[in-house]
Each structure stands twice: as C-alpha cells, then as structure tokens.
Design a protein around this motif. Structure first.
Motif, PDB file in Angstrom:
ATOM      1  N   LEU A  11      -0.866 -51.374  59.588  1.00 15.39           N
ATOM      2  CA  LEU A  11      -1.736 -52.444  59.113  1.00 15.39           C
ATOM      3  C   LEU A  11      -1.224 -53.033  57.804  1.00 15.39           C
ATOM      4  CD1 LEU A  11      -4.260 -53.484  60.541  1.00 15.39           C
ATOM      5  CD2 LEU A  11      -5.597 -52.304  58.821  1.00 15.39           C
ATOM      6  N   ASP A  31       1.591 -55.189  58.708  1.00 20.29           N
ATOM      7  CA  ASP A  31       1.012 -56.362  59.355  1.00 20.29           C
ATOM      8  C   ASP A  31       0.603 -57.406  58.309  1.00 20.29           C
ATOM      9  OD1 ASP A  31       0.079 -57.707  61.696  1.00 20.29           O
ATOM     10  OD2 ASP A  31      -1.953 -57.036  61.274  1.00 20.29           O
ATOM     11  N   ASP A  64       2.269 -61.087  57.716  1.00 18.66           N
ATOM     12  CA  ASP A  64       1.373 -62.234  57.807  1.00 18.66           C
ATOM     13  C   ASP A  64       1.496 -63.129  56.581  1.00 18.66           C
ATOM     14  OD1 ASP A  64      -1.004 -63.530  59.250  1.00 18.66           O
ATOM     15  OD2 ASP A  64      -1.740 -63.258  57.194  1.00 18.66           O
ATOM     16  N   TRP A  96      -3.710 -62.081  62.760  1.00 20.31           N
ATOM     17  CA  TRP A  96      -2.691 -61.192  62.220  1.00 20.31           C
ATOM     18  C   TRP A  96      -1.647 -60.943  63.311  1.00 20.31           C
ATOM     19  CZ3 TRP A  96      -3.379 -60.210  57.170  1.00 20.31           C
ATOM     20  CH2 TRP A  96      -4.672 -60.216  56.654  1.00 20.31           C
ATOM     21  N   PRO A  97      -0.421 -60.592  62.948  1.00 21.62           N
ATOM     22  CA  PRO A  97       0.592 -60.288  63.961  1.00 21.62           C
ATOM     23  C   PRO A  97       0.173 -59.179  64.932  1.00 21.62           C
ATOM     24  CG  PRO A  97       1.663 -60.652  61.855  1.00 21.62           C
ATOM     25  CD  PRO A  97       0.175 -60.664  61.601  1.00 21.62           C
ATOM     26  N   LEU A  98      -0.480 -58.132  64.432  1.00 17.28           N
ATOM     27  CA  LEU A  98      -0.891 -57.046  65.334  1.00 17.28           C
ATOM     28  C   LEU A  98      -1.975 -57.482  66.312  1.00 17.28           C
ATOM     29  CD1 LEU A  98      -0.894 -53.794  63.135  1.00 17.28           C
ATOM     30  CD2 LEU A  98       0.757 -54.493  64.887  1.00 17.28           C
ATOM     31  N   ILE A 140      -1.617 -49.138  68.289  1.00 12.58           N
ATOM     32  CA  ILE A 140      -1.932 -50.244  67.378  1.00 12.58           C
ATOM     33  C   ILE A 140      -3.423 -50.280  67.080  1.00 12.58           C
ATOM     34  CG2 ILE A 140      -1.995 -52.764  67.168  1.00 12.58           C
ATOM     35  CD1 ILE A 140       0.662 -52.802  68.738  1.00 12.58           C
TER      36      ILE A 140
END
Length: 193
Positions: A26, A29, A33, A161-163, A15
């Motif tokens: 990304l 992601d 988001d 962000w989710p990541l 990641i």
C-alpha cells in the motif's frame, strides 16, 4: 486455464490483504500514484477512464452477444452474460468491505475498481464471443487495449490507486478464464466445466 485463474485469485487475495492491513504494498501504491497522477492531458485520461462506464462497455458486449446468438452460440452468450452479472456481485461487497478512500477523494469504496472490472469483463467477454467467427484473433488484442486504456485513464486522472486497478484485473482475469473454460468452441468439443 483454471490453474491460471487460481493464481489470479491468490494474487488478488494478497493485494486485498495488503489493502486491509495497510501493508508495504500500500505504501508503494501511494508512491507510484503520486508520481503518475496528473501526467498527460486531463481530457485524454478522462476519456480513457470513461471506457469503463457501463454506458460505453456494456453495449459492446451486448452487440457481441447478439451476433453470437445469431450464430447459434447460446451457451457462450449465457456464460458471457453470467460473467458480466458477476462483476457488481463481486465488486460492490468488496468495496464495502475494504472501504478504501480514493487518491483524490476521502470517501470510501474505491477498491477494487468497478470501471476496470466492467471494462475487462465487457470487452474480454465480447472478444471471447467473437474469436470463433473471425479469421484472425483481433478481438483479443482490442479487448486488452481497451482494458489497459481504461485502467491507465483511471490512474492518470486520479480516480483510482494502482492497486485498485490491478486487483480488478486479477479478479476479472480469473472470472474471464473460468468463463472461457465454460464456453464451447465447436459442437464436437465438450465444455471443460
């Protein structure tokens, strides 16, 4: 346990690489988001994200540490304290290195999520300290719920962000797995580390 920790570190590295090179993860992601930010009541997502504040999470760990010390688990308390101390030592340099901007803020320093890391290690460390002294393993699901609630609040409110959150969970999952392997559960058992 240590093999699982290694797996978490590998996924974290993947990641991180995707964030640094702005790879396909990304782009996914960003799409996820945009779909989730702002859903749900803002007051609730804000309150959930606050569970990752040091002023909220750290006292929970300190109370668990005091109880474990009272029960004579000095080595376990030291392991939990070292894990919590490792959070800023790991997260801050990674934030500086990746320099990822936030979803709603152009300034950098959002990867990995410090609030997610703080929540996971504080609540997870507290659970590890309390499990030997309770009849049921209720501290573990409570720690998971508080950690997931924190991450959910951060995502829905648009703070991360989710990541960012997933990376923190992987990094701190590895940290907690190593911590758990170092904790002694009985005087007759020798520690794994």
């Amino acid at each position: 346990m240590l093999l699982s920790a290694f797996g978490c570190v590998l996924l974290f590295a993947l990641i991180t690489w995707q964030v640094l090179v702005r790879g396909p993860l990304l782009r996914l992601d960003v799409r996820v988001d945009h779909y989730i930010v702002g859903t749900g009541p803002g007051w609730l997502s804000g309150a959930l994200s606050d569970l990752g504040n040091t002023e909220v999470a750290l006292p929970v760990l300190v109370v668990a540490m005091a109880y474990a010390l009272w029960r004579g688990s000095r080595r376990d308390v030291l392991a939990a304290a070292l894990a919590m101390a490792a959070v800023p030592a790991l997260v801050v340099p990674l934030k500086l290195w990746t320099a990822r901007p936030g979803p709603l803020d152009p300034s950098t320093g959002y990867f990995p999520s410090g609030h997610s890391a703080t929540a996971m290690v504080a609540y997870g460390g507290a659970a590890l300290l309390l499990v030997p002294y309770v009849r049921r393993n209720w501290p573990v699901p409570v720690a998971v719920i508080l950690t997931v609630a924190t991450g959910t609040g951060l995502l829905l409110h648009g703070y991360h962000w989710p990541l960012d959150v997933l990376a923190s969970w992987l990094l701190c999952g590895a940290l907690l797995l190593v911590t758990a392997s170092c904790m002694r559960r009985s005087s007759s058992r020798t520690p794994d580390c």
